[in-house]
Write a protein that holds these residues in place. Structure first.
Motif, PDB file in Angstrom:
ATOM      1  N   ALA A  66       0.818  -1.213   0.000  1.00 37.51           N
ATOM      2  CA  ALA A  66       0.000   0.000   0.000  1.00 37.51           C
ATOM      3  C   ALA A  66       0.852   1.263   0.000  1.00 37.51           C
ATOM      4  CB  ALA A  66      -0.936  -0.003   1.204  1.00 37.51           C
ATOM      5  N   GLU A  67       2.094   1.151   0.480  1.00 35.32           N
ATOM      6  CA  GLU A  67       2.986   2.313   0.448  1.00 35.32           C
ATOM      7  C   GLU A  67       3.252   2.759  -0.983  1.00 35.32           C
ATOM      8  OE1 GLU A  67       6.457   1.234   2.586  1.00 35.32           O
ATOM      9  OE2 GLU A  67       5.475   1.268   4.559  1.00 35.32           O
ATOM     10  N   GLN A  68       3.018   1.861  -1.913  1.00 31.71           N
ATOM     11  CA  GLN A  68       3.180   2.192  -3.326  1.00 31.71           C
ATOM     12  C   GLN A  68       1.833   2.574  -3.932  1.00 31.71           C
ATOM     13  OE1 GLN A  68       5.523  -0.950  -5.338  1.00 31.71           O
ATOM     14  NE2 GLN A  68       5.729  -1.894  -3.322  1.00 31.71           N
ATOM     15  N   HIS A  69       0.934   3.113  -3.092  1.00 34.55           N
ATOM     16  CA  HIS A  69      -0.459   3.297  -3.506  1.00 34.55           C
ATOM     17  C   HIS A  69      -0.638   4.120  -4.774  1.00 34.55           C
ATOM     18  CE1 HIS A  69       0.370   6.425  -0.373  1.00 34.55           C
ATOM     19  NE2 HIS A  69      -0.067   7.206  -1.337  1.00 34.55           N
ATOM     20  N   ALA A  70       0.324   4.946  -5.103  1.00 34.44           N
ATOM     21  CA  ALA A  70       0.174   5.745  -6.320  1.00 34.44           C
ATOM     22  C   ALA A  70       0.135   4.863  -7.565  1.00 34.44           C
ATOM     23  CB  ALA A  70       1.312   6.751  -6.428  1.00 34.44           C
ATOM     24  N   ALA A  71       0.648   3.635  -7.438  1.00 29.82           N
ATOM     25  CA  ALA A  71       0.712   2.747  -8.602  1.00 29.82           C
ATOM     26  C   ALA A  71      -0.580   1.980  -8.821  1.00 29.82           C
ATOM     27  CB  ALA A  71       1.872   1.766  -8.441  1.00 29.82           C
ATOM     28  N   TYR A  72      -1.469   1.976  -7.838  1.00 27.21           N
ATOM     29  CA  TYR A  72      -2.665   1.139  -7.933  1.00 27.21           C
ATOM     30  C   TYR A  72      -3.877   1.909  -8.438  1.00 27.21           C
ATOM     31  CZ  TYR A  72      -0.098  -2.499  -5.534  1.00 27.21           C
ATOM     32  OH  TYR A  72       0.829  -3.455  -5.219  1.00 27.21           O
ATOM     33  N   SER A  73      -4.594   1.257  -9.339  1.00 27.89           N
ATOM     34  CA  SER A  73      -5.825   1.842  -9.875  1.00 27.89           C
ATOM     35  C   SER A  73      -7.029   1.493  -9.016  1.00 27.89           C
ATOM     36  CB  SER A  73      -6.072   1.333 -11.303  1.00 27.89           C
ATOM     37  OG  SER A  73      -4.980   1.627 -12.143  1.00 27.89           O
ATOM     38  N   ALA A  74      -6.926   0.408  -8.234  1.00 24.01           N
ATOM     39  CA  ALA A  74      -8.047  -0.010  -7.392  1.00 24.01           C
ATOM     40  C   ALA A  74      -7.535  -0.813  -6.208  1.00 24.01           C
ATOM     41  CB  ALA A  74      -9.046  -0.838  -8.195  1.00 24.01           C
ATOM     42  N   TYR A  75      -8.308  -0.750  -5.110  1.00 21.17           N
ATOM     43  CA  TYR A  75      -8.035  -1.524  -3.905  1.00 21.17           C
ATOM     44  C   TYR A  75      -9.276  -2.366  -3.636  1.00 21.17           C
ATOM     45  CZ  TYR A  75      -4.712   2.295  -3.555  1.00 21.17           C
ATOM     46  OH  TYR A  75      -3.737   3.216  -3.839  1.00 21.17           O
ATOM     47  N   ILE A  76      -9.113  -3.680  -3.621  1.00 19.45           N
ATOM     48  CA  ILE A  76     -10.237  -4.575  -3.372  1.00 19.45           C
ATOM     49  C   ILE A  76     -10.051  -5.185  -1.989  1.00 19.45           C
ATOM     50  CG2 ILE A  76     -11.486  -6.618  -4.144  1.00 19.45           C
ATOM     51  CD1 ILE A  76     -10.531  -6.019  -6.972  1.00 19.45           C
ATOM     52  N   LEU A  77     -10.954  -4.829  -1.078  1.00 20.52           N
ATOM     53  CA  LEU A  77     -10.861  -5.250   0.315  1.00 20.52           C
ATOM     54  C   LEU A  77     -12.146  -5.967   0.699  1.00 20.52           C
ATOM     55  CD1 LEU A  77      -9.443  -1.819   1.557  1.00 20.52           C
ATOM     56  CD2 LEU A  77      -8.125  -3.847   0.927  1.00 20.52           C
ATOM     57  N   ASP A  78     -12.323  -6.245   1.987  1.00 18.36           N
ATOM     58  CA  ASP A  78     -13.591  -6.802   2.450  1.00 18.36           C
ATOM     59  C   ASP A  78     -13.995  -6.064   3.726  1.00 18.36           C
ATOM     60  OD1 ASP A  78     -12.253  -7.933   4.638  1.00 18.36           O
ATOM     61  OD2 ASP A  78     -12.228  -9.955   3.809  1.00 18.36           O
ATOM     62  N   PRO A  79     -15.147  -6.379   4.326  1.00 19.33           N
ATOM     63  CA  PRO A  79     -15.612  -5.616   5.491  1.00 19.33           C
ATOM     64  C   PRO A  79     -14.689  -5.685   6.699  1.00 19.33           C
ATOM     65  CG  PRO A  79     -17.433  -6.814   4.503  1.00 19.33           C
ATOM     66  CD  PRO A  79     -16.182  -7.313   3.839  1.00 19.33           C
ATOM     67  N   TRP A  80     -13.681  -6.562   6.669  1.00 18.99           N
ATOM     68  CA  TRP A  80     -12.766  -6.686   7.796  1.00 18.99           C
ATOM     69  C   TRP A  80     -11.390  -6.105   7.493  1.00 18.99           C
ATOM     70  CZ3 TRP A  80     -16.232 -10.224   6.087  1.00 18.99           C
ATOM     71  CH2 TRP A  80     -17.294 -10.509   6.957  1.00 18.99           C
TER      72      TRP A  80
END
Length: 339
Positions: A75-89
């Motif tokens: 996530a520290e490289q977050h500028a490189a990501y177009s999307a973050y897929i997580l869940d409710p936890w």
């Protein structure tokens, strides 16, 4: 760590990934040590696998974190990501507060939530309810993505049914009575181990744990699947229909609420039957409805499964590979277009 969906990228020539969208995926079931529940894969696992593979095939590079530390590092490289897929936890940190780096990036956050929810905790991070992705089209506020189901091959059917569910000393008495009544007419095979229940009947075979592949074969060679409502919305019901096995859908005496948060006035998503999608969108002859605890209803469904004869494998259109890929392409259109 690369998910299966992106594994083939390692063989790509240098620079081939340079202009591809990158997605960071981190869910509870992607963590090391997470095991499947029961004898078949949990719905959340099926949903995540399908999504990761589809995104990879559609051109994205999917990084799947398997630990909290790995997720934070990626996530520290977050500028490189177009999307973050997580869940409710996993959308929140250890303090259960939204992760700070997501603030201002809400348009790129997607939540895999198998059952769906009517509202979402939003202190600090405002999650678009349309970015809550569900396995089935419920509730309407969320976005249905489902998962892909392969078209099975037809197999010779045996005169038997499958029981998948719980059966212990605290189970409702009607379950044992119903299973005995069914077993008086037709053989039942179950993934319960002999030592897990007091039930005994010469026409019930206790097989114990089965791998997903073995369970599919069991469904493919059987006439019906009965669960007494225990496998709420789980893939086993869809797998039964896909394998030409009649699914007996239990209608609950009282609706079951999922993902409720009464402290916030959220009463959750109400399920009136074990599998509303199959019950309402598919129906006979692949689905037969039985009221919870009603012996006559269950016996009628068993009779129907025997009467209709062997059914051909059937995958509802929204869960076919082509329909699923098209849906993922549409939902993630903006993501896949980013470099």
């Amino acid at each position: 760590h690369k998910d299966k969906a992106a594994a083939k990228d390692s063989a790509a020539p240098p620079g081939a990934q340079r202009h591809r969208a990158k997605v960071l995926l981190f869910t509870t079931d992607s963590m090391k040590g997470y095991s499947t529940r029961g004898n078949v894969p949990a719905g959340e696992i099926r949903m995540r696998w399908s999504l990761a593979i589809a995104l990879g095939d559609l051109g994205a590079v999917v990084d799947t974190a398997t630990t909290e530390e790995e997720f934070r590092w990626l996530a520290e490289q977050h500028a490189a990501y177009s999307a973050y897929i997580l869940d409710p936890w996993t959308w929140a940190g250890s303090s259960r507060q939204p992760r700070e780096f997501l603030q201002g990036r809400e348009d790129s956050v997607y939540i895999l939530d198998y059952f769906g929810r009517a509202s979402f905790p939003s202190d600090g991070v405002q999650v678009d309810m349309k970015h809550v992705l569900t396995a089935f089209p419920l509730p309407a506020k969320n976005t249905f993505i489902g998962y892909g189901v392969e078209q099975p091959l037809a197999r010779d059917k045996k005169t038997q049914g499958v029981f998948l569910g719980k059966l212990h000393e605290y189970s409702p008495r009607y379950r044992m009575e119903t299973l005995k009544a069914i077993a008086d007419k037709v053989k039942i095979v179950t993934t319960i181990s002999p030592g897990e229940t007091l039930l005994s009947h010469p026409n019930i075979e206790f097989l114990g744990h089965k791998t997903p592949e073995e369970f599919d074969q069991l469904l493919a060679t059987s006439r019906f699947l009965i669960t007494f409502g225990d496998t709420l919305n789980e893939p086993s019901a869809m797998d039964a229909v896909a394998n030409g096995c009649v699914y007996i859908n239990t209608v609950y005496n009282k609706p079951r609420s999922i993902n409720a948060d009464l402290t916030r006035g959220d009463y959750g998503v109400a399920y009136r039957s074990e599998h509303p999608y199959l019950g309402e969108r598919v129906g006979p002859p692949y689905v037969c409805t039985a009221r919870e605890g009603e012996l006559d209803d269950y016996m009628h469904c068993v009779d129907e499964a025997m009467r209709v004869g062997p059914l051909d494998p059937f995958v509802p259109h929204p869960f076919t590979d082509s329909a699923y890929r098209q849906r993922i392409s549409t939902v993630f259109e903006n993501v896949l277009g980013k470099a």
